[in-house]
Scaffold this motif. Structure first.
Motif, short mmCIF file in Angstrom:
data_model
loop_
_atom_site.label_atom_id
_atom_site.label_comp_id
_atom_site.label_asym_id
_atom_site.label_seq_id
_atom_site.Cartn_x
_atom_site.Cartn_y
_atom_site.Cartn_z
N SER A 152 0.29 -3.99 -1.59
CA SER A 152 0.24 -2.67 -2.23
C SER A 152 -0.77 -1.81 -1.47
CB SER A 152 -0.10 -2.79 -3.72
OG SER A 152 -1.36 -3.30 -3.88
N VAL A 153 -0.28 -0.71 -0.95
CA VAL A 153 -1.06 0.16 -0.09
C VAL A 153 -1.94 1.05 -0.96
CG1 VAL A 153 -0.94 1.92 1.72
CG2 VAL A 153 0.74 0.06 1.64
N ALA A 171 -5.26 -1.72 1.90
CA ALA A 171 -4.15 -2.36 1.19
C ALA A 171 -4.62 -3.69 0.64
CB ALA A 171 -2.97 -2.57 2.14
N VAL A 172 -3.96 -4.20 -0.36
CA VAL A 172 -4.26 -5.55 -0.84
C VAL A 172 -2.96 -6.32 -1.00
CG1 VAL A 172 -6.35 -4.83 -2.08
CG2 VAL A 172 -4.17 -4.91 -3.29
N CYS A 173 -3.08 -7.64 -0.92
CA CYS A 173 -1.94 -8.48 -1.27
C CYS A 173 -2.49 -9.76 -1.86
CB CYS A 173 -1.05 -8.75 -0.07
SG CYS A 173 -1.79 -9.78 1.17
N GLY A 182 5.10 -2.79 -0.84
CA GLY A 182 6.28 -3.64 -0.88
C GLY A 182 6.10 -4.83 0.04
N LEU A 183 7.22 -5.47 0.40
CA LEU A 183 7.13 -6.68 1.21
C LEU A 183 6.93 -6.32 2.68
CD1 LEU A 183 9.96 -8.78 -0.46
CD2 LEU A 183 7.49 -9.00 -0.76
N LEU A 234 2.72 -8.61 11.08
CA LEU A 234 2.48 -7.66 12.15
C LEU A 234 3.06 -6.27 11.88
CD1 LEU A 234 2.90 -10.01 15.23
CD2 LEU A 234 0.81 -9.27 14.11
N ASP A 235 3.58 -6.05 10.66
CA ASP A 235 4.06 -4.71 10.32
C ASP A 235 2.89 -3.74 10.29
OD1 ASP A 235 6.45 -5.90 10.02
OD2 ASP A 235 6.60 -5.68 7.83
#
Lengths: 585, 458
Positions: free
Chosen positions: A121-122, A137-139, A166-167, A171-172
């Motif tokens: 989530s950005v 961002a966190v995940c 989102g998913l 490396l995105d």
């Protein structure tokens, strides 16, 4: 354009390249056809010296050495937690599935899984200005660890584009920053950081909270602060590793980085297995969800052992910067010092004490100083506590590694062979151990447990001191001749040793004991002591007190009172009262 | 393709310097051919553009700067292996020396092995019954463990090793052990003793022997344990056998390493041993274990003699840091005629805790072991007190401990070299000895266990 640089000489893990100016200090290089990983450790006009992190057998002079253009670094991003790496951060599980059971030179796999999808989530918008350390961002990395993605320490600027929540894969590109020079920086889910450089922070904070470990002798007698450093020296068989495991299991930290540095392979296997099945008492989740393992066992290349400590601490710093309390266990720093010695010897440096290089103390202090409680660049508070095991040669604490470590740590848990022989575990010797954190923690103890805690602690230490003193006499003339009061002191000291300091790591109640219960246990032992003293004063005989059997009851109460059933202590106090009442009359 | 070079630049102890060698690899094996046709093997230990330093295994006797031809093999030192190696005798560098001819090799394996990925290991848990009470009850050997015997010159470690080899068995496992035996710098008599013992007990066909006797070249001694472990790993991981490796004497091995290191002019660490002694020993000891998904296992019992019975000497000290425990033999017990003279307090098996108890040995095993340790430690205290104030002056309780200590040593620790006690017999014997104490004095025994053990009889 880089000229091709050829290996000139090979001596164990050290290779040399002649007449080149292409490399910089601490640059990561690839050596030979197999592209072995190496690091530049000395550069002069004539030759460049490289230490190779893999076995150099089969290498030939004339094979090529390629620079990578960057320093020896760790890859930081989601997927570190629950994983196990070797000293140069190669993931061992992935190596096993690609290359099989043995680790061959030249094996290469990606540090982190690049195909796994993370639910990101950005947290930033286009146009926002981001500074170093700020979270973009966190995940959720595991159920226990929220992975906070931070702007790397050397980058800042304005967000010119950002991906949707989102998913995403590792490396995105999540955020593109434009700095004041108009240069664009792509931020993905991971970043690199050189292992030998401490990550910058805003400010060092005072230590004011204990790192609670659930181990009585540590928490009650020799506590360590969050952000503190402790050393656990002990000869073989005294339970260093066992103590480290207990701390890794139960310490109240958010994240554990466990570095098995030059230790046994089977031990790491055990940690892997055991931590997967053990449940964290606070969160009810498997312990692996908050653990990162670095395993460079004793038979893996020695240069990688030297690097493993830095790899571990760099990862710990990354999570500290997210605002977590990290505890790092290094088992054992002596093996790391020996790796320094081996490398130093093959560089033909002038040795200092016992063949160790003269820079041993400065390296040790640089490492331990990376611990501490900090205000991070992102404005959060995080800490790293380091607990280093020391394996003194010949169990002799005067050897260089123990002595130098002693200078840089403030908490010293000395393990004693004679306690271990008597199967008194944890074998932390109360006469040789010390902690300097008591004053830092005084306020915390007083406001959380009341002023009694430190008072109890001091009384318990006094009784143990007295015991040592009286035992000297007993050794000479036997215990029969002592006056009753001293006999009582000896008996109470025995209860403290057996019923309080000894802790059974395999017992489901005893393996972890909350601080409150520790205090009540000390309280009840001291209460017994005072009551017995009164009884003696009123004319009763020591043997009569012994006859009541109250000592055995108190000794065994550690198994009999559950950790969440602290009211039961009242019953014991009453029991003491009634048992001793008989003698008063 | 192999290269040949004529002549040498320098000869110094076991090292020779070759000049102008091209296309030679680090740690490559070379052969040195003398004019008289004899061949010596060597290994490259230092390399640069101009020269290669080669360590010669069979000694440099007879070499001159002109009479030698050096042939590069293009590969590291390998050991030819096949299942035929069982029952055979090899030299320290893996050459057959029993007169039965060379091995018809199934494959050649690098003797240095490769480090095992900790992820690929299986944590060892299977209890090996040796039939020796002091070991089975108090420092249990687990399959896949490395558990050394710390002994001293003149003590009966060889007899003990033979007894372990003869009696070792795993419950519910039909797969017997095969044995790899490596002798490093031992006397001829000792090697003969082992050979004879293996023949007498009929296991000789299941034994692979690697012999480097005390008068054999020291450089070969450095290879001996590596050859032995390569053979063991082959039998275990490729042929699915459970292998018990006996390495004797590790002190002689470490001395060979020291001698070799000083001839290379390296900076010495403690007591003249090279700084890398720990890593070097680890590269041997760590080659024990079980690989996940594979059938076999390698269990190591290295034997070392502590110089001057000093457990803090670098060799036992570093060994203790690497191995998973140690069995320490005690000179006093040996003098008293107690066999095996296992000193139980400093002895320890780190893997014991997970390999004993219900489902492995018996439910009461760990309680008994703890109580025996604790009571025996008190017996030792009583003994040292008695040596100061005299036995007469001891309190009744201390006398009881004294008595217990003696009983434990003679009846529990002491047994015959042919006596094979089952684990149940051993545990029952332990409880029988503890019976002299009252319930309160058994501080490591909880109520429930006490009742279950003694309940009916009391």
């Amino acid at each position: 354009m880089q000229n091709s640089n050829k290996i000139y000489s090979i001596n164990g893990a050290i290779i040399k390249v002649k007449d080149t100016k292409d490399f910089f200090m601490l640059e990561k290089v690839f050596v030979g056809q197999k592209q072995l990983i190496g690091e530049v450790i000395a550069v002069n006009e004539n030759e460049t010296t490289i230490q190779v992190y893999e076995s150099t057998a089969g290498l030939k002079p004339g094979e090529e050495v390629l620079g990578s253009g960057m320093a020896m670094s760790v890859t930081l991003g989601p997927g570190l937690v629950s994983n196990i790496f070797d000293g140069i951060q190669r993931p061992l599980k992935a190596l096993n599935s690609v290359y099989g059971a043995t680790i061959l030179p030249g094996s290469k796999v990606k540090v982190l899984d690049e195909d796994k999808l993370w639910n990101v989530s950005v947290k930033v918008k286009v146009g926002q200005t981001l500074t170093p350390g700020q979270i973009y961002a966190v995940c959720s990395e595991t159920q226990l660890i929220e992975h906070r993605l931070m702007v790397p320490p050397n980058i800042s600027g304005i967000v010119v584009s950002c991906a949707a929540s989102g998913l995403h894969k590792l490396l995105d590109v999540i955020v593109i920053l434009e700095d004041e020079n108009g240069k664009q920086h792509e931020l993905t889910l991971c970043q690199q950081w050189p292992i030998r450089v401490p990550r910058p922070t805003k400010q060092r904070l005072e230590l004011n909270m204990p790192l609670i470990t659930g181990q009585r002798v540590i928490d009650s007698l020799f506590p360590i602060a969050k952000g503190g450093v402790a050393a656990v020296p002990g000869g073989f068989g005294t339970g260093k590793t066992m103590t480290q495991h207990q701390l890794a299991k139960w310490a109240e930290a958010d994240l554990i980085v466990y570095v098995g540095c030059g230790e046994r392979g089977n031990e790491m296997t055990q940690v892997l297995k055991e931590f997967g099945s053990l449940i964290d008492p606070k969160s009810q989740r498997p312990l692996t969800e908050r653990t990162i393992l670095i395993a460079n066992t004793s038979n893996m290349p020695v240069a990688a052992r030297e690097a493993s400590i830095y790899t571990g601490v760099a990862i710990a710093e990354y999570y500290r910067d997210m605002g977590y309390d990290v505890a790092m266990m290094a088992d054992s720093t002596s093996r790391w010092a020996e790796a320094l010695r081996e490398i130093s010897a093959s560089l033909e440096e002038m040795p200092a004490e016992e063949g160790f290089p003269a820079y041993l103390p400065s390296r040790l202090s640089q490492f331990y100083e990376r611990a501490g409680r900090y205000k991070t660049l992102g404005g959060m508070e995080g800490s790293i506590s380091i607990i280093g095991a020391v394996s003194p040669q010949g169990s002799d604490f005067s050897e260089p590694v123990t002595q130098n470590t002693k200078r840089f740590v403030r908490c010293f848990w000395a393990l004693s062979k004679s306690l271990a022989y008597g199967r008194h575990y944890p074998a932390i010797d109360w006469n040789m151990s010390y902690t300097e954190y008591i004053e830092d923690l005084r306020l915390w103890f007083e406001s959380n447990l009341g002023s009694e805690f430190l008072q109890f602690r001091q009384e318990v230490l006094n009784i143990l001191q007295d015991e040592t003193k009286w035992l000297e006499i007993v050794k000479l003339i036997g215990s029969d001749v002592l006056p009753d009061e001293q006999k009582l002191t000896l008996e109470i000291a025995k209860i403290i040793r057996v019923g309080f300091l000894q802790q059974n790591a395999y017992h489901k109640i005893d393996t972890y004991v909350p601080l409150k219960k520790q205090m009540l246990m000390m309280g009840i032992i001291l209460n017994l002591y005072n009551k017995c003293k009164n009884v003696l004063k009123s004319g009763a005989l020591f043997t009569d007190i012994l006859g009541t059997g109250i000592f055995e009851v108190v000794t065994k109460l550690k198994y009999d009172i559950a950790n969440d059933d602290l009211k039961k202590f009242e019953d014991y106090n009453k029991l003491i009262e009634t048992k001793l009442m008989v003698l008063n009359n | 393709m192999s290269f040949e070079y004529l002549g040498l630049k320098e000869i110094n102890g076991p090292l020779v310097v070759l000049e102008g060698a091209l296309n030679i690899a680090f740690e490559e094996m070379v052969e040195l051919k003398l004019e008289d046709g004899s061949v010596k093997a060597g290994r490259v230990v230092y390399l640069d553009d101009e020269k290669a330093i080669i360590q010669v295994f069979e000694g440099t006797y007879g070499l001159s700067l002109t009479n030698t031809k050096t042939i590069c093999s293009g590969r590291p030192l390998t050991l030819p292996v096949s299942e035929e190696i069982l029952g055979r005798v090899f030299s320290g560098s893996g050459k057959a020396i029993d007169g039965l001819g060379e091995i018809c090799a199934e494959k050649y394996l690098d003797i240095n092995g490769a480090p095992l990925n900790p992820v690929a290991r299986t944590y060892p848990r299977d209890f090996i019954q040796t039939g020796i009470s002091a070991i089975d009850a108090l420092s249990t050997i687990i399959r896949g463990q490395k558990l050394p015997i710390f002994s001293g010159s003149g003590m009966q470690h060889n007899k003990l090793a033979v007894q372990i080899v003869n009696q070792a068995s795993v419950k519910n496992s039909s797969n017997d052990f095969c044995i790899v035996f490596a002798a490093m710098g031992v006397k001829n008599d000792v090697a003969t003793f082992f050979k004879r013992s293996f023949q007498e007990s009929g296991v000789a066909n299941n034994v692979v022997m690697f012999l480097n006797l005390s008068n054999d070249p020291i450089v070969e001694r450095i290879l001996t344990p590596r050859c032995a472990l390569t053979a063991a790993e082959y039998l275990a991981y490729e042929k699915g056998k459970h292998v018990l490796v006996i390495l004797t004497d590790m002190t002689a091995y470490a001395e060979a390493l020291r001698e070799f290191s000083s001839s290379k002019g390296e900076i010495p660490g403690r007591k003249g041993y090279p700084g890398y002694l720990y890593s070097d020993l680890a590269s041997i000891y760590e080659r024990a274990g079980i690989i996940e998904g594979l059938e076999g296992s390698v269990t190591q019992i290295p034997i070392l003699t502590m110089p001057n019975d000093d457990i803090t000497h670098p060799v036992p000290d570093l060994t203790g840091y690497i191995t998973e425990g140690q069995i320490v033999l005690d000179r006093n017990l040996d003098q008293k005629g107690i066999y095996p003279p296992v000193s139980i307090l400093p002895s320890l098996s780190r893997l014991m805790k997970d390999g004993i108890g219900e489902g492995f040995t018996r439910w009461d095993h760990s309680v008994l072991a703890n109580q025996l340790f604790s009571s025996y430690a008190k017996a030792q205290d009583a003994r040292s007190l008695a040596s100061v104030i005299g036995e007469e002056e001891l309190s009744a309780l201390d006398k009881k401990y004294l008595n217990f200590g003696n009983m434990l040593e003679t009846e529990f620790i002491g047994q015959l070299a042919s006596e094979n006690r089952t684990i149940e017999e051993t545990l029952d014997l332990g409880w029988k000895l503890l019976k002299m104490f009252s319930k309160e004095e058994l501080d490591r025994v909880d109520e429930e266990t006490f009742n279950r053990i003694y309940g009916l009889k009391n």
